[in-house]
Enzyme design. Structure first.
Site, PDB file in Angstrom:
ATOM      1  N   LYS A  90      11.843 -15.377 -10.207  1.00 16.37           N
ATOM      2  CA  LYS A  90      12.052 -14.475 -10.629  1.00 16.37           C
ATOM      3  C   LYS A  90      10.943 -15.009 -12.124  1.00 16.37           C
ATOM      4  CE  LYS A  90      13.031 -11.964  -9.366  1.00 16.37           C
ATOM      5  NZ  LYS A  90      13.982 -11.160  -8.618  1.00 16.37           N
ATOM      6  N   ASN A 114      -1.198   2.549   5.377  1.00 19.56           N
ATOM      7  CA  ASN A 114      -0.758   1.238   5.275  1.00 19.56           C
ATOM      8  C   ASN A 114      -0.740   0.894   6.539  1.00 19.56           C
ATOM      9  OD1 ASN A 114       1.393  -0.294   4.259  1.00 19.56           O
ATOM     10  ND2 ASN A 114       2.851   1.637   3.677  1.00 19.56           N
ATOM     11  N   GLY A 115      -1.161  -0.430   6.710  1.00 16.64           N
ATOM     12  CA  GLY A 115      -0.074  -1.464   7.658  1.00 16.64           C
ATOM     13  C   GLY A 115      -0.977  -2.453   8.373  1.00 16.64           C
ATOM     14  N   GLU A 145       7.252 -15.396 -10.869  1.00 15.77           N
ATOM     15  CA  GLU A 145       7.029 -14.320 -10.694  1.00 15.77           C
ATOM     16  C   GLU A 145       6.451 -13.518 -11.340  1.00 15.77           C
ATOM     17  OE1 GLU A 145       9.948 -11.594  -8.314  1.00 15.77           O
ATOM     18  OE2 GLU A 145       9.018 -10.660  -6.661  1.00 15.77           O
ATOM     19  N   LYS A 203       5.340  -4.458  -4.444  1.00 11.63           N
ATOM     20  CA  LYS A 203       6.990  -4.547  -3.836  1.00 11.63           C
ATOM     21  C   LYS A 203       7.771  -4.607  -2.637  1.00 11.63           C
ATOM     22  CE  LYS A 203      10.974  -3.408  -6.023  1.00 11.63           C
ATOM     23  NZ  LYS A 203      12.047  -4.118  -6.213  1.00 11.63           N
ATOM     24  N   HIS A 242      16.734 -37.542  -5.395  1.00 12.73           N
ATOM     25  CA  HIS A 242      16.267 -37.939  -4.239  1.00 12.73           C
ATOM     26  C   HIS A 242      15.220 -37.215  -4.120  1.00 12.73           C
ATOM     27  CE1 HIS A 242      20.410 -39.166  -2.788  1.00 12.73           C
ATOM     28  NE2 HIS A 242      20.642 -37.598  -2.738  1.00 12.73           N
ATOM     29  N   CYS A 301       0.921  -0.822  -0.101  1.00 14.48           N
ATOM     30  CA  CYS A 301       0.317   0.166   0.607  1.00 14.48           C
ATOM     31  C   CYS A 301       0.886   1.418  -0.430  1.00 14.48           C
ATOM     32  CB  CYS A 301      -0.898   0.566   1.172  1.00 14.48           C
ATOM     33  SG  CYS A 301      -1.626  -1.191   1.786  1.00 14.48           S
ATOM     34  N   ARG A 333       4.078  -0.304  -4.795  1.00 17.40           N
ATOM     35  CA  ARG A 333       3.701  -0.776  -3.951  1.00 17.40           C
ATOM     36  C   ARG A 333       2.231  -1.620  -3.883  1.00 17.40           C
ATOM     37  NH1 ARG A 333       7.018   2.299   0.656  1.00 17.40           N
ATOM     38  NH2 ARG A 333       5.712   1.147   1.782  1.00 17.40           N
ATOM     39  N   TRP A 389      -2.799  -2.526  -1.652  1.00 11.73           N
ATOM     40  CA  TRP A 389      -2.706  -4.477  -2.187  1.00 11.73           C
ATOM     41  C   TRP A 389      -2.930  -5.186  -0.533  1.00 11.73           C
ATOM     42  CZ3 TRP A 389      -0.532  -8.021   1.211  1.00 11.73           C
ATOM     43  CH2 TRP A 389       0.027  -9.300   0.476  1.00 11.73           C
ATOM     44  N   GLU A 427      17.144 -18.118  -7.436  1.00 12.38           N
ATOM     45  CA  GLU A 427      17.039 -17.046  -7.385  1.00 12.38           C
ATOM     46  C   GLU A 427      16.116 -16.351  -9.469  1.00 12.38           C
ATOM     47  OE1 GLU A 427      16.072 -14.164  -6.450  1.00 12.38           O
ATOM     48  OE2 GLU A 427      16.598 -12.516  -8.760  1.00 12.38           O
TER      49      GLU A 427
HETATM   50  O1  M6R Z   1      12.896  -4.483   0.111  1.00 10.13           O
HETATM   51  P1  M6R Z   1      13.161  -6.485   0.107  1.00 10.13           P
HETATM   52  O2  M6R Z   1      14.686  -6.756  -1.027  1.00 10.13           O
HETATM   53  O3  M6R Z   1      13.690  -6.697   1.502  1.00 10.13           O
HETATM   54  O4  M6R Z   1      12.599  -7.457  -0.370  1.00 10.13           O
HETATM   55  C1  M6R Z   1      12.443  -8.657  -0.562  1.00 10.13           C
HETATM   56  C2  M6R Z   1      11.647  -8.711  -1.062  1.00 10.13           C
HETATM   57  O5  M6R Z   1      10.210  -8.777  -0.524  1.00 10.13           O
HETATM   58  C3  M6R Z   1      11.596  -9.645  -2.267  1.00 10.13           C
HETATM   59  O6  M6R Z   1      13.177  -9.847  -2.986  1.00 10.13           O
HETATM   60  C4  M6R Z   1      10.740 -10.154  -3.770  1.00 10.13           C
HETATM   61  O7  M6R Z   1      10.643 -11.390  -3.539  1.00 10.13           O
HETATM   62  C5  M6R Z   1      10.894  -9.319  -5.052  1.00 10.13           C
HETATM   63  N1  M6R Z   1       9.556  -9.186  -5.546  1.00 10.13           N
HETATM   64  C6  M6R Z   1      11.891 -10.523  -5.594  1.00 10.13           C
HETATM   65  O8  M6R Z   1      12.354  -9.879  -7.361  1.00 10.13           O
END
Ligand code: M6R
Length: 607
Positions: free
Chosen positions: A483, A98-99, A486, A602, A502, A2, A27, A74, A479
């Site tokens: 990605k 926000n929160g 996501e 984000k 395994h 948010c 956000r 969000w 990673e």
């Molecule tokens: O701002 P941060 O690095 O603490 O965020 C951590 C994760 O939320 C962030 O890396 C998230 O996994 C990304 N969307 C991945 O691409």
């Protein structure tokens, strides 16, 4: 998660609020809304979906007024819908939040608000109800806020306007980030300095318990005790080009192209050009006494920690534990008094990571954060802070922040190893030379990665993708898979190549794409053997390597993507490029919203 904004000006504010909301949309993008005080009457508009829907809806209305608030959501409590969108308003008050208010359900049953007509399913609306009640009881604007926040449990950053105060915005913060800003003619509050970048040149980061009161001339901040606080305002340090896509189609594309800059700028802080060694300057921390390192983070930042573990253990021979921040404090970790806890975060606001920092601080454990956003909560909460110099990262999928995090972790590991003499000065110098090649190699890697567009085209048809690697290529596989899923919404998993037999090997079927990260080195032939096992079961191999001897026809390999030859020390950094590019091209090919993938945001400021 948010984004909130509030602007007090001597001119109409609605277009500036929309402008700031555009910058805040990363956000959250489930709904958006705006409320403006026009001569002691609050007008509001809020709609489900992206900000464009709100902009479209506003075309029908005149939204004049010099004081206003806005929100991008969000969803946490209540599905994305018009009624759950913020602002939440009564006849006398309107607010954006926000929160999470953890005791909202109990508060809704209290006698103060029992008769209030709740219109939404959100936790936030109870704040509106309480403020309305306190105003009706005759409390001043400020007193009604003070009284309300004393009974809220959970986290909040609030921007509040009252119908009978057409000049003033009130802000309150606990747990969620809130920044106040000014440019001399208008004053503002918002979730981050990015949101304020077009309406402020100086900003101040509020502390938990603060209440801000602002009109177009003054900003007053009261601390948790109710005393006037003298908080420092600093240069905002963000330009319009930092937060625009420029020549690129997406922020993610721009940010991948900024890998070389992010890594170069980050390393530059740690290279002593006179002596040609890597060292961490100006850090008043006695590294030589550290008995153990704990690396703690979420998501992509956690994967950078997994790579960091290899760096620290290989170079400095100090034991390292890695924890996902969401698990860390709940497992009651055993932490030595000489241990150092390192927290990695792009935003510096991730709720779980911040809570883990606070957990350590409460136990007097040494904390060091590696963050990208200056003055963010995690940076301020930890004993020591090192910055990644990645610049603003707007795309929800983290890219350049990852390679910048690896750059800090590698520099720390080399610095520490040199101090405790587990490597020599000459070793340090050699690695420093290698590090200085990173920018150029990243540029070449980007250039070569354009060829992955064709691979991406055929991957779009896959029902799943696997990523395999050994050593630091294992966290890279994780990673890559994160990605990929996501932003493409195709299932993807990362595994250590040696673990396949395994269990996961059962998933291999004819033509399942398997991305294999296979740098040359001691693990090369072992990984190739694992790949053969996948090939034997019909898997379609995309090999990522800088080995020059492999040939695609001899190995039954679908495609070999060849990186420029790179030194072992910076291998994981360079190999990140094709990993990120493949996810990007696949999502583009599928027509997905690359920068704002579904269900995500984000900055994850809720647990
Ligand atoms: O701002 P941060 O690095 O603490 O965020 C951590 C994760 O939320 C962030 O890396 C998230 O996994 C990304 N969307 C991945 O691409």
């Amino acid at each position: 998660m948010c984004g909130i904004i509030g602007i007090a000006s001597n001119d109409n504010v609605s277009s500036n609020i929309i402008n700031s909301l555009k910058k805040l949309e990363y956000r959250g993008y489930d709904s958006a809304g705006i409320a403006i005080n026009n001569n002691e009457k609050i007008n509001q508009k809020k709609v489900k979906g992206k900000l464009d829907n709100l902009i479209y809806a506003l075309q029908e209305d005149q939204f004049d007024g010099k004081v206003g608030i806005g929100h991008t959501r969000w969803a946490t409590h209540g599905e994305p819908s018009d009624k759950n969108a913020h602002p939440h308003s009564s006849r006398s008050v309107s607010l954006v939040h926000n929160g999470i208010i953890e005791n909202a359900t109990e508060l809704k049953k209290t006698k103060e608000v029992r008769d209030y007509h709740f219109e939404s399913d959100t936790d936030s609306e109870v704040i509106t109800a309480l403020l309305t009640h306190h105003r009706r009881e005759g409390l001043s604007h400020l007193e009604s806020i003070k009284k309300t926040i004393t009974i809220l449990e959970g986290s909040y950053a609030l921007a509040i306007i009252f119908d009978d105060n057409k000049d003033t915005i009130f802000g309150a913060k606990n747990g969620s980030p809130l920044v106040a800003g000014t440019n001399g003619v208008e004053n503002s509050i918002g979730s981050d300095s990015i949101a304020l970048s077009s309406v402020a040149n100086r900003v101040c980061y509020l502390e938990d318990g603060d209440i801000a009161v602002l009109d177009n001339k003054n900003i007053e901040i009261y601390n948790i005790k109710g005393d006037k606080a003298n908080r420092e305002f600093v240069e905002i340090g963000i330009t319009e080009s930092d937060v625009s896509k420029g020549e690129y189609n997406h922020f993610m594309e721009k940010e991948i192209h900024e890998h070389p800059l992010a890594v170069g700028e980050t390393f530059r802080q740690f290279i002593d050009y006179d002596t040609g060694i890597i060292k961490i300057p100006n850090l008043n921390l006695d590294f030589s006494k550290i008995s153990k390192i704990h690396l703690i983070a979420c998501g992509t930042a956690y994967y950078s920690c997994l790579v960091g573990k290899y760096y620290f253990e290989q170079y400095s021979r100090i034991p390292v534990d890695c924890d996902m921040a969401s698990e860390f404090r709940y497992r009651d970790p055993v932490i030595d008094s000489n241990a150092l806890c390192i927290f990695v975060s792009q935003s510096g606001e991730t709720a779980d990571t911040k809570a883990a920092v606070d957990y350590c601080r409460d136990r007097k454990i040494k904390t060091l954060s590696i963050v990208n956003v200056k003055n963010s909560s995690i940076a301020r909460d930890s004993d020591y802070c090192l910055y990644t110099k990645a610049g603003a990262e707007i795309g929800v999928a983290s890219t350049k922040a990852f390679t910048a995090q690896l750059s800090v972790l590698l520099s720390m590991a080399i610095h520490l190893a040199t101090l405790i003499k587990s490597i020599t000065i000459d070793d340090n110098k050699k690695i420093c030379k290698e590090v200085m090649q990173a920018t150029q190699l990243l540029e070449q890697a980007i250039e070569r990665s354009y060829s992955l567009k064709d691979v991406a085209k055929s991957i779009t048809k896959a029902k799943g993708v696997m990523y395999l690697g050994r050593g630091t290529s294992f966290p890279l596989a994780l990673e890559g898979a994160l990605k990929f899923k996501e932003i493409s919404y195709i299932h993807a998993e990362g595994y250590p190549a040696g673990e396949m037999k395994h269990g996961p090997l059962a998933l291999i079927e004819k033509n399942l794409p398997v991305v294999c990260i296979v740098p040359p080195g001691p693990l090369f032939h072992k990984t190739i053997s694992n790949i053969q096992e996948v090939i034997a079961r019909g898997g379609k191999i995309l090999m990522i390597t800088d080995d020059e001897t492999l040939e695609s026809n001899s190995e039954n390999i679908w495609e070999i993507f060849r990186l420029p030859k790179c030194p072992k020390s910076i291998e994981a950094i360079i190999y990140s490029v094709p990993i990120h590019m493949l996810a990007y091209y696949t999502a583009v090919e599928l027509g997905n919203d690359v920068d704002q993938p579904r269900n995500l945001a984000k900055s994850v400021t809720v647990e």
